[in-house]
Design an enzyme around this catalytic site. Structure first.
Site, PDB file in Angstrom:
ATOM      1  N   SER A   1      65.218 -32.661 -33.419  1.00 18.91           N
ATOM      2  CA  SER A   1      65.061 -33.952 -33.951  1.00 18.91           C
ATOM      3  C   SER A   1      63.564 -34.578 -34.019  1.00 18.91           C
ATOM      4  O   SER A   1      63.250 -35.747 -34.178  1.00 18.91           O
ATOM      5  CB  SER A   1      65.954 -34.960 -32.797  1.00 18.91           C
TER       6      SER A   1
ATOM      7  N   THR B   1      64.492 -38.377 -30.370  1.00 13.72           N
ATOM      8  CA  THR B   1      63.047 -38.895 -30.508  1.00 13.72           C
ATOM      9  C   THR B   1      62.149 -38.449 -29.410  1.00 13.72           C
ATOM     10  O   THR B   1      62.638 -38.719 -28.324  1.00 13.72           O
ATOM     11  CB  THR B   1      62.992 -40.213 -30.865  1.00 13.72           C
TER      12      THR B   1
ATOM     13  N   THR C   1      59.378 -38.528 -34.696  1.00 14.79           N
ATOM     14  CA  THR C   1      60.854 -38.132 -34.798  1.00 14.79           C
ATOM     15  C   THR C   1      60.805 -37.325 -36.179  1.00 14.79           C
ATOM     16  O   THR C   1      60.257 -38.245 -37.243  1.00 14.79           O
ATOM     17  CB  THR C   1      61.984 -39.217 -34.750  1.00 14.79           C
TER      18      THR C   1
ATOM     19  N   ARG D   1      65.644 -42.994 -45.733  1.00 12.24           N
ATOM     20  CA  ARG D   1      65.848 -43.749 -44.506  1.00 12.24           C
ATOM     21  C   ARG D   1      64.825 -43.707 -43.572  1.00 12.24           C
ATOM     22  O   ARG D   1      64.303 -42.600 -43.047  1.00 12.24           O
ATOM     23  CB  ARG D   1      67.283 -43.462 -43.871  1.00 12.24           C
TER      24      ARG D   1
ATOM     25  N   GLY E   1      63.867 -44.762 -39.490  1.00 12.10           N
ATOM     26  CA  GLY E   1      64.300 -45.665 -38.162  1.00 12.10           C
ATOM     27  C   GLY E   1      63.420 -46.491 -37.593  1.00 12.10           C
ATOM     28  O   GLY E   1      62.227 -46.874 -38.118  1.00 12.10           O
ATOM     29  N   ASP E   2      63.573 -46.697 -36.461  1.00 19.19           N
ATOM     30  CA  ASP E   2      62.678 -47.572 -35.283  1.00 19.19           C
ATOM     31  C   ASP E   2      61.658 -46.745 -35.215  1.00 19.19           C
ATOM     32  O   ASP E   2      60.252 -47.408 -34.805  1.00 19.19           O
ATOM     33  CB  ASP E   2      63.537 -47.967 -34.163  1.00 19.19           C
TER      34      ASP E   2
ATOM     35  N   THR F   1      64.427 -44.509 -27.875  1.00 18.96           N
ATOM     36  CA  THR F   1      65.124 -43.301 -28.578  1.00 18.96           C
ATOM     37  C   THR F   1      66.725 -43.675 -28.801  1.00 18.96           C
ATOM     38  O   THR F   1      67.060 -44.440 -28.116  1.00 18.96           O
ATOM     39  CB  THR F   1      64.901 -42.153 -27.751  1.00 18.96           C
ATOM     40  N   GLY F   2      67.356 -43.084 -29.630  1.00 18.57           N
ATOM     41  CA  GLY F   2      68.572 -43.117 -30.067  1.00 18.57           C
ATOM     42  C   GLY F   2      68.729 -43.654 -31.277  1.00 18.57           C
ATOM     43  O   GLY F   2      67.909 -43.559 -32.252  1.00 18.57           O
TER      44      GLY F   2
HETATM   45  N1  GLY Z   1      65.280 -43.274 -33.104  1.00 22.12           N
HETATM   46  C1  GLY Z   1      64.979 -42.511 -34.081  1.00 22.12           C
HETATM   47  C2  GLY Z   1      65.943 -42.731 -35.209  1.00 22.12           C
HETATM   48  O1  GLY Z   1      66.747 -43.488 -35.349  1.00 22.12           O
HETATM   49  O2  GLY Z   1      65.118 -42.350 -36.445  1.00 22.12           O
END
Ligand code: GLY
Length: 323
Positions: free
Chosen positions: A84, A185, A203, A213, A215-216, A236-237
């Site tokens: 990941s 992550t 990540t 896409r 992410g955070d 993470t998540g």
């Molecule tokens: N937390 C990593 C992601 O959603 O990309």
């Protein structure tokens, strides 16, 4: 798999001149400790152990806390068995590995890259964005061109193992309906002996995500936030949950009110649970460290683990869970 991973980590450790500690065993060489300040490093998941060890060695060698977090998360970025993050990360639905990363220093400076392809160490590109440009974030082709102009080499990040997983996933999915569930992550926050903080987060994002896409993890305040007067946090998540609540910023702002890192992480998860309809497979974990060196991790659900190193003792801890 275990032996291969151990071998690869040992080779990597040897190549960057560190010895990997077993969890819980003290590591030779301790960062110089000034009165009132005890170095500590916290990072997400099991792969945080090797990352912590590399970061600790940096502090022990007198390098900056920023060098420590960058070096630490580079270990996960280079590890093909961490599926990941970086090399070996699972691709998006079209088979491309795309990377998100960000970094913050103790002065509150920040750098980030998003949807970056073919670069082994996106965290180092994020650092360069922070240090060499007037910007905070570069994305996609622009980020890749910037990296290459600054001497980074292109690499194929899709390992044969990751390709196999993607090919299997493709056979079982309806076209145009990508889903993602893998999400571990690496986020890391460190406090040095002088009381300065820095953090890094990197990540390959949700596996089989829609192309494009983000992410955070590269979003300052979502995947990572550091305030040198208060503390730092990383997430993470499922990034969408963290982005909608600016989770890491929220954790740090909660700590600013005087509550502990553990309470702050829990309150940020409560916010997610209150505001967002959750599916049963959605996990979020926060880690946090206060200016005083208190550390904590908290998960939305059971199974979130985090690694903490203090006084050379590197430990994997199971986080309490909200649900
Ligand atoms: N937390 C990593 C992601 O959603 O990309």
């Amino acid at each position: 798999m275990y032996n291969r991973r151990k071998f690869l980590l040992s080779s990597l450790a040897a190549s960057i001149g560190i010895s990997l500690p077993l969890a819980g065993k003290p590591i030779a060489g301790s960062p110089r400790i000034r009165a009132g300040s005890r170095p500590a490093i916290i990072s997400t998941w099991n792969h945080g152990l090797a990352a912590n060890a590399a970061a600790w060695e940096q502090l022990a060698a007198g390098r900056s806390v920023l060098d420590a977090v960058e070096t630490g998360v580079r270990v996960s970025e280079a590890d093909p068995d961490v599926t990941s993050v970086g090399f070996g990360g699972l691709p998006d639905s079209s088979g491309e590995v795309t990377l998100d990363a960000c970094i913050m220093n103790s002065a509150g400076d920040a750098g980030a890259v998003a949807c970056l392809k073919n670069i082994l160490h996106p965290i180092s590109v994020a650092r360069l964005v922070m240090e060499e440009t007037p910007h905070v974030m570069l994305v996609g082709e622009g980020a890749l061109e910037f990296a290459m102009r600054n001497g980074f080499q292109k690499a194929n990040l899709l390992t044969p193992d990751a390709r196999k997983v993607w090919e299997k996933w493709k056979k079982t999915q309806e076209a145009g309906k990508p889903v993602g569930s893998g999400h571990d992550t690496i986020g890391m926050v460190a406090l040095d002996a002088g009381g300065d903080l820095a953090g890094a987060c990197t990540t390959s994002g949700l596996s089989f995500k829609l192309p494009g896409r983000v992410g955070d993890s590269p979003i300052i305040g979502a995947g990572l936030y550091v305030d040198n007067e208060v503390g730092g946090a990383a997430a993470t998540g499922v990034g969408e949950l963290v982005m909608k609540t600016l989770g890491s910023f929220l954790v740090v702002e909660m700590m600013r009110t005087g509550i502990s890192p553990e309470e702050a992480c829990r309150m940020a998860l409560e916010r997610i649970a209150e505001k967002i309809p959750l599916k049963s497979d959605m996990q979020v974990g926060f880690i946090a460290i206060s200016k005083a060196g208190e550390t904590a991790g908290y998960g939305l659900r059971k199974s979130f683990e985090y690694a903490v190193i203090k006084e050379g003792r590197n430990q994997l801890l199971t986080a309490s869970a909200l649900l």
